[in-house]
Scaffold this active site. Structure first.
Site, PDB file in Angstrom:
ATOM      1  N   ASN A 155      -2.056  19.384  -1.461  1.00 22.98           N
ATOM      2  CA  ASN A 155      -3.084  18.739  -0.648  1.00 22.98           C
ATOM      3  C   ASN A 155      -2.727  18.640   0.836  1.00 22.98           C
ATOM      4  OD1 ASN A 155      -3.683  15.658   0.425  1.00 22.98           O
ATOM      5  ND2 ASN A 155      -5.489  16.711  -0.360  1.00 22.98           N
ATOM      6  N   LYS A 164       0.852  -1.192   0.000  1.00 23.89           N
ATOM      7  CA  LYS A 164       0.000   0.000   0.000  1.00 23.89           C
ATOM      8  C   LYS A 164       0.876   1.225   0.000  1.00 23.89           C
ATOM      9  CE  LYS A 164      -3.802   2.317   0.351  1.00 23.89           C
ATOM     10  NZ  LYS A 164      -3.359   3.065  -0.854  1.00 23.89           N
ATOM     11  N   LYS A 184       5.278   1.720  -3.133  1.00 30.29           N
ATOM     12  CA  LYS A 184       5.246   3.090  -3.658  1.00 30.29           C
ATOM     13  C   LYS A 184       5.516   3.031  -5.146  1.00 30.29           C
ATOM     14  CE  LYS A 184       4.695   7.248  -1.961  1.00 30.29           C
ATOM     15  NZ  LYS A 184       4.055   7.703  -0.704  1.00 30.29           N
ATOM     16  N   GLN A 207       7.124   3.921   3.871  1.00 29.51           N
ATOM     17  CA  GLN A 207       5.707   3.549   3.894  1.00 29.51           C
ATOM     18  C   GLN A 207       5.485   2.267   4.700  1.00 29.51           C
ATOM     19  OE1 GLN A 207       3.729   5.660   1.494  1.00 29.51           O
ATOM     20  NE2 GLN A 207       2.120   5.112   2.923  1.00 29.51           N
ATOM     21  N   ASP A 249       0.090  10.815  -4.410  1.00 32.60           N
ATOM     22  CA  ASP A 249       1.225  11.435  -3.722  1.00 32.60           C
ATOM     23  C   ASP A 249       1.457  12.723  -4.511  1.00 32.60           C
ATOM     24  OD1 ASP A 249       3.433  10.530  -1.555  1.00 32.60           O
ATOM     25  OD2 ASP A 249       4.451  11.657  -3.104  1.00 32.60           O
ATOM     26  N   LYS A 274       5.398   3.344   8.305  1.00 33.76           N
ATOM     27  CA  LYS A 274       4.269   4.250   8.503  1.00 33.76           C
ATOM     28  C   LYS A 274       2.963   3.452   8.547  1.00 33.76           C
ATOM     29  CE  LYS A 274       4.100   7.526   5.430  1.00 33.76           C
ATOM     30  NZ  LYS A 274       3.783   8.598   4.448  1.00 33.76           N
TER      31      LYS A 274
HETATM   32  N1  GLU Z   1       1.180   9.208  -0.465  1.00 37.73           N
HETATM   33  C1  GLU Z   1       0.633   9.140   0.855  1.00 37.73           C
HETATM   34  C2  GLU Z   1       1.734   8.791   1.842  1.00 37.73           C
HETATM   35  O1  GLU Z   1       2.869   9.168   1.648  1.00 37.73           O
HETATM   36  C3  GLU Z   1      -0.611   8.275   0.947  1.00 37.73           C
HETATM   37  C4  GLU Z   1      -0.481   6.871   0.473  1.00 37.73           C
HETATM   38  C5  GLU Z   1      -1.788   6.080   0.432  1.00 37.73           C
HETATM   39  O2  GLU Z   1      -2.833   6.628   0.755  1.00 37.73           O
HETATM   40  O3  GLU Z   1      -1.705   4.918   0.071  1.00 37.73           O
HETATM   41  O4  GLU Z   1       1.520   8.192   2.848  1.00 37.73           O
END
Ligand code: GLU
Length: 451
Positions: free
Chosen positions: A245, A94, A130, A115, A170, A118
């Site tokens: 955003n 994800k 990603k 990610q 992103d 996170k």
């Molecule tokens: N690009 C966002 C991040 O850096 C969201 C990624 C997502 O919603 O999958 O966490």
């Protein structure tokens, strides 16, 4: 005297740099995470023995592909597409897609690695991934963006799915791009799998509060940081960067919480608005982004405030600093200016906005720092909630999603701060977030054997 874990991490880092040459952003994030993990590995040497650390720094799979598309003059253009599937121990890969000329393997890998931790911190079942392209949306027509997205998805669809890999937005990828990407995926697959992407429009499976989520989450997280030190946003001035955003959501929520945001920035420079970015001025950010001009000077022209070309807002005297633009936008010299202005709270909104030496400088000088993995996890958290709603084929109200987001951000703050304290690094949320994010993934990897 260096411990075993320390020697192991140093040697592993050396090999990573050697085997992944020319990937400075990836090296940077790995170095930051590995140095945080030493105390965990000292206590749990099996994470080394089972090869968990060695596996966690190696993506499970990476794709690089050609993306041909036709511009409005009929000329064929070629960009490069990427998707890195970093870790699937706790859920399907994800993570977002970034469209920006700077996108390359190093950028996509650093983002995918971040990610993984996170997503783990959100407590939702999402692995790390990603992707993106070096396509530059600046100055492109709507039709060009659509043709690019369709071509990009014509290759990407092979690797993704609601149970395998779920991309989102992103930098350079917002609601419009997600719409075009989803339309092409649906056309190729011939079925309505709307859980394959998040950040969708509300008419086809998007979640309320997803556009606001990253910024709201940052403000909630920063509020927790301030609360723990007996203060709040009330009456505080805030320097924020970017105007996309993430910045939009952050400014909106800080206004509600009683703070005053006085700066914005773009690739062209920064603006200073001493009256605060409030009311219709906040919504003007959306217009600036939709124009695809990538200029913050438009705000200065519109509202008659000061524009500082070619500069970043880090010299402005404020109480709180929240970088929301992009990686490495705060280098050591900026950190020195921020500290000398007496700032006590820095909360990272963008992914990896501070260099490692800037982070160290902040911590050494008593600045309370919220690391991006934790502070900006609200976006992907609500993406996880969008996946849940898609699976259940129902939609929650804005308030329901917002309450869940707030709870998730509070829990992330608590687990990062507790992990820091448990391992003897009280108030170091960088170490705390890395440890808390790592342990869940590491335990899942341990349970699943050497795959
Ligand atoms: N690009 C966002 C991040 O850096 C969201 C990624 C997502 O919603 O999958 O966490």
């Amino acid at each position: 005297m260096a411990t075993n874990a320390q020697r192991y991490c140093n040697e592993l880092y050396r090999r990573i740099v050697e085997r992944n040459a020319n990937e400075p952003e990836f090296h940077q994030t790995v170095q930051e995470v590995l140095s945080s993990l030493v105390p965990v590995l000292d206590k749990n040497p099996e994470y080394i023995e089972l090869g968990i650390v060695e596996r966690i720094v190696e993506p499970e799979r990476q794709f690089i592909f050609r993306v041909p598309w036709m511009d409005d003059t009929g000329k064929v253009r070629v960009n490069r597409g990427f998707r890195v599937q970093f870790n699937s121990a706790i859920g399907p890969y994800k993570g977002g897609l970034r469209f920006h000329p700077s996108v390359n393997v190093s950028i996509v890998k650093f983002l995918g690695f971040e990610q993984t931790f996170k997503n783990s911190l959100t407590s939702l079942p999402m692995g790390g991934g990603k992707g993106g392209s070096d396509f530059d949306p600046k100055g492109k027509s709507d039709a060009e963006v659509m043709r690019f997205c369709q071509s990009y998805m014509t290759e990407l669809y092979r690797y993704i799915g609601p149970n395998t890999d779920v991309p989102a937005g992103d930098l350079g990828v917002g609601g419009r791009e997600i719409g075009y990407l989803f339309g092409q995926y649906k056309r190729i697959k011939g079925g309505y799998e709307n859980g394959v992407l998040t950040g969708k429009g509300l008419t086809y499976g998007g979640s309320l509060a997803r556009p606001e989520a990253t910024g709201y989450g940052i403000a909630y997280f920063c509020q927790e940081m301030m609360k723990s030190k007996g203060t709040s946003f009330d009456g505080k001035t805030v320097a924020v960067s970017g105007f996309g955003n993430v910045t939009w959501g952050t400014v909106k929520k800080i206004n509600e919480l009683g703070g005053k945001v006085v700066t914005l920035s773009g690739p062209d420079g920064y603006i200073y608005d001493p009256d605060g970015i409030t009311g219709e001025k906040v919504e003007y950010l959306l217009e600036m982004r939709a124009s695809c001009r990538d200029r913050v000077e438009d705000y200065a022209d519109q509202y008659g405030v000061m524009f500082n070309p070619g500069e970043k807002p880090w010299g402005v005297k404020v109480d709180v600093v929240i970088p929301c633009a992009t990686q490495n936008e705060i280098i050591i010299d900026d950190a020195k200016k921020i500290v000398s202005n007496g700032v006590k709270f820095v909360c990272e909104g963008a992914n990896m906005p501070c260099t490692n030496d800037a982070i160290e400088y902040f911590i050494e000088n008593g600045v309370y720092l919220g690391p991006s993995k934790a502070a900006n996890a609200g976006g992907v958290a609500v993406s996880g909630l969008e996946m849940s709603q898609n699976s259940m084929r129902l939609a929650w109200s804005f308030e329901e999603v917002d309450v869940k987001l707030k709870t998730i951000m509070l829990n992330i703050y608590r687990s990062a701060s507790k992990a820091a304290e448990d391992y003897g690094y009280k108030d170091n949320l960088v170490v705390g977030a890395n440890i808390a994010g790592f342990i869940k993934v590491a335990e899942a990897m341990k349970a699943q054997g050497s795959v």
